[in-house]
Motif scaffolding. Structure first.
Motif, PDB file in Angstrom:
ATOM      1  N   TYR A 133       0.958  -1.265   0.187  1.00  0.00           N
ATOM      2  CA  TYR A 133       0.066  -0.063  -0.054  1.00  0.00           C
ATOM      3  C   TYR A 133       1.026   1.139   0.052  1.00  0.00           C
ATOM      4  CZ  TYR A 133      -4.293   2.837   0.919  1.00  0.00           C
ATOM      5  OH  TYR A 133      -5.259   3.409   0.577  1.00  0.00           O
ATOM      6  N   GLU A 146       1.037   4.217  -2.868  1.00  0.00           N
ATOM      7  CA  GLU A 146       0.903   5.478  -2.407  1.00  0.00           C
ATOM      8  C   GLU A 146       2.086   6.429  -2.982  1.00  0.00           C
ATOM      9  OE1 GLU A 146      -1.976   7.476  -0.835  1.00  0.00           O
ATOM     10  OE2 GLU A 146      -2.590   5.402  -1.538  1.00  0.00           O
ATOM     11  N   LEU A 186       1.999   7.617  -6.431  1.00  0.00           N
ATOM     12  CA  LEU A 186       1.242   8.862  -6.850  1.00  0.00           C
ATOM     13  C   LEU A 186       1.698  10.092  -6.364  1.00  0.00           C
ATOM     14  CD1 LEU A 186      -2.247   7.448  -5.620  1.00  0.00           C
ATOM     15  CD2 LEU A 186      -1.459   7.799  -7.958  1.00  0.00           C
ATOM     16  N   ARG A 217      -3.569   5.431 -12.980  1.00  0.00           N
ATOM     17  CA  ARG A 217      -4.836   5.794 -12.178  1.00  0.00           C
ATOM     18  C   ARG A 217      -5.723   4.777 -11.887  1.00  0.00           C
ATOM     19  NH1 ARG A 217      -3.632  10.623  -9.893  1.00  0.00           N
ATOM     20  NH2 ARG A 217      -5.254   9.962  -8.347  1.00  0.00           N
ATOM     21  N   ASP A 218      -6.206   4.209 -12.823  1.00  0.00           N
ATOM     22  CA  ASP A 218      -7.289   3.238 -12.712  1.00  0.00           C
ATOM     23  C   ASP A 218      -6.773   1.981 -11.990  1.00  0.00           C
ATOM     24  OD1 ASP A 218     -10.015   2.258 -13.113  1.00  0.00           O
ATOM     25  OD2 ASP A 218      -9.219   0.852 -14.651  1.00  0.00           O
ATOM     26  N   ILE A 229      -4.187   1.639 -10.155  1.00  0.00           N
ATOM     27  CA  ILE A 229      -3.789   1.774  -8.738  1.00  0.00           C
ATOM     28  C   ILE A 229      -5.079   1.939  -7.675  1.00  0.00           C
ATOM     29  CG2 ILE A 229      -2.911   3.675  -7.083  1.00  0.00           C
ATOM     30  CD1 ILE A 229      -0.928   4.425  -9.385  1.00  0.00           C
ATOM     31  N   ASP A 230      -6.147   2.625  -8.322  1.00  0.00           N
ATOM     32  CA  ASP A 230      -7.409   2.441  -7.484  1.00  0.00           C
ATOM     33  C   ASP A 230      -7.909   1.264  -7.285  1.00  0.00           C
ATOM     34  OD1 ASP A 230      -7.450   5.164  -7.398  1.00  0.00           O
ATOM     35  OD2 ASP A 230      -8.700   5.633  -9.120  1.00  0.00           O
ATOM     36  N   LYS A 231      -8.006   0.208  -8.377  1.00  0.00           N
ATOM     37  CA  LYS A 231      -8.347  -0.974  -8.355  1.00  0.00           C
ATOM     38  C   LYS A 231      -7.498  -2.047  -7.186  1.00  0.00           C
ATOM     39  CE  LYS A 231     -10.492  -1.491 -12.898  1.00  0.00           C
ATOM     40  NZ  LYS A 231     -10.501  -2.169 -14.243  1.00  0.00           N
ATOM     41  N   THR A 232      -6.329  -1.569  -7.328  1.00  0.00           N
ATOM     42  CA  THR A 232      -5.491  -2.550  -6.353  1.00  0.00           C
ATOM     43  C   THR A 232      -5.510  -1.845  -5.017  1.00  0.00           C
ATOM     44  OG1 THR A 232      -3.565  -2.254  -8.261  1.00  0.00           O
ATOM     45  CG2 THR A 232      -2.920  -3.099  -6.064  1.00  0.00           C
ATOM     46  N   ARG A 233      -5.649  -0.744  -4.753  1.00  0.00           N
ATOM     47  CA  ARG A 233      -5.992  -0.318  -3.385  1.00  0.00           C
ATOM     48  C   ARG A 233      -7.054  -0.713  -2.898  1.00  0.00           C
ATOM     49  NH1 ARG A 233      -4.355   6.206  -3.168  1.00  0.00           N
ATOM     50  NH2 ARG A 233      -6.058   6.212  -4.699  1.00  0.00           N
ATOM     51  N   ALA A 234      -8.194  -0.814  -3.682  1.00  0.00           N
ATOM     52  CA  ALA A 234      -9.702  -1.572  -3.263  1.00  0.00           C
ATOM     53  C   ALA A 234      -9.335  -3.018  -2.802  1.00  0.00           C
ATOM     54  CB  ALA A 234     -10.632  -1.373  -4.579  1.00  0.00           C
TER      55      ALA A 234
END
Length: 363
Positions: A206, A210, A213, A352-353, A355-360
């Protein structure tokens, strides 16, 4: 003893840098699963700019070879949880060969700074003065040579290599005359048992997302040059992908007078990074119980992004040579340039997409 070597094999799972790849090769002797360690690298996209010029972007002669007009990726890995290091400074007139052999017999792998200009073969031999950390894992007195793992024959590919003692002396002396001192870096595995899948945490991954980004910009300080003021700015973050697309033509024109073979590695660095992260969903599966359906879906997303960066890199290399050798760029070449810019814009959105899916998944 006429011949001696420590256990090791070249690691070519993905390209990090010559030091990191060799450190991974040490760890894999004890646990094959350390081939996944590049997934844990902290990484950021990087872009250099010079004097905010809107014309062809060139960099001052003598600047560090990491400075490139191209989009680049910087990655770092922390090996301190797994490996111990010692620094040894041999006397100028001391028996350096005996010191190296003694350290090998004590179980230490050795990094020794050399100038690859003096190698008997390879991309730099007799051509380019390149200070480089040679990785020594053994010696062969019958061949009068050290046993190395090197990337000097085919850049970004680690291979076994014999460096004769006399060539090592020349290559080492060139570095010593430049710096006035000489160091050997000794490396070996920590005493405790090492198992990769018990050594990392979800928080580490995680944190790396970050870091990817984080946006940052500031003056580039080049310690290779005598002046601290290089006139070069370095920017980090996903936004540099779009910035690069907007100045793509100027940056390629600024590269025409440069040594493309060295700078071209930067083109492929985003691909090498994304190639290593394809295994991230598998790490989640092994460590955190990710179900097989989500594992496959997320793995497919990582593979698609990796493939897109590969297409970008190969296309840009082809376009560069067209730009260099064609007298007049026709409409087809301009069409290719426009397509490259559109691909970069999509890559920014896909980064960006994903990264968002991985964080979810990590939440």
């Amino acid at each position: 003893m006429k011949e001696f070597s420590l256990q090791v094999e070249p690691f070519n799972g993905t390209w990090m840098d010559c030091v990191s790849n060799n450190l991974i090769s040490i760890l894999m002797v004890h646990d094959r699963d350390f081939e996944y360690v590049p997934c844990l690298a902290k990484a950021r996209y990087r872009l250099f700019s010079h004097d905010n010029s809107n014309e062809s972007i060139e960099f001052p002669p003598g600047s560090s070879n990491i400075v490139t007009p191209l989009l680049d990726m910087v990655r770092t890995l922390d090996f301190s949880p797994y490996l111990d290091y010692e620094t040894l400074t041999p006397d100028k007139e001391g028996p350096v060969h005996q010191i190296i052999k003694d350290c090998l017999h004590r179980g230490f792998y050795i990094f020794a700074d050399v100038d690859r200009f003096y190698y008997p073969s390879g991309v730099d031999a007799g051509k380019n003065h390149l200070k480089h950390p040679a990785f020594i894992y053994g010696y062969d007195d019958e061949a009068n040579a050290y046993l190395l793992i090197e990337d000097c024959i085919q850049p970004s590919t680690m291979e076994s290599y014999l460096l004769p003692y006399d060539r090592f002396d020349e290559a080492m002396a060139a570095v010593r005359s430049e710096t006035g001192t000489y160091h050997l870096i000794l490396v070996r595995k920590k005493d405790q048992e090492l198992q990769f899948f018990s050594s990392y945490t979800k928080e580490q991954i995680y944190s790396s997302l970050e870091f990817l980004l984080q946006e940052e910009q500031g003056p580039f300080i080049d310690h290779v040059m005598s002046s601290a003021d290089t006139g070069v700015t370095v920017s980090y973050g996903l936004s540099v992908i779009r910035d690069f697309a907007e100045t793509l033509e100027q940056r390629l024109l600024g590269l025409l007078k440069d040594d493309f073979e060295y700078r071209a590695l930067a083109i492929k660095n985003p691909y090498y990074y994304r190639r290593s992260t394809i295994q991230l969903p598998f790490l989640f599966y092994r460590k955190n119980g990710l179900d097989e359906r989500r594992l496959q879906s997320l793995t497919d997303e990582y593979k698609k992004l990796c493939n897109d960066w590969n297409v970008y890199g190969n296309t840009l290399i082809k376009y560069y040579y067209k730009l260099k050798y064609m007298k007049d760029l026709n409409w087809m070449a301009q069409s290719e340039m426009d397509a490259l810019k559109r691909l970069l814009a999509k890559l920014y959105d896909k980064e960006r997409d994903l990264i968002d899916k991985t964080r979810a998944v990590l939440a």
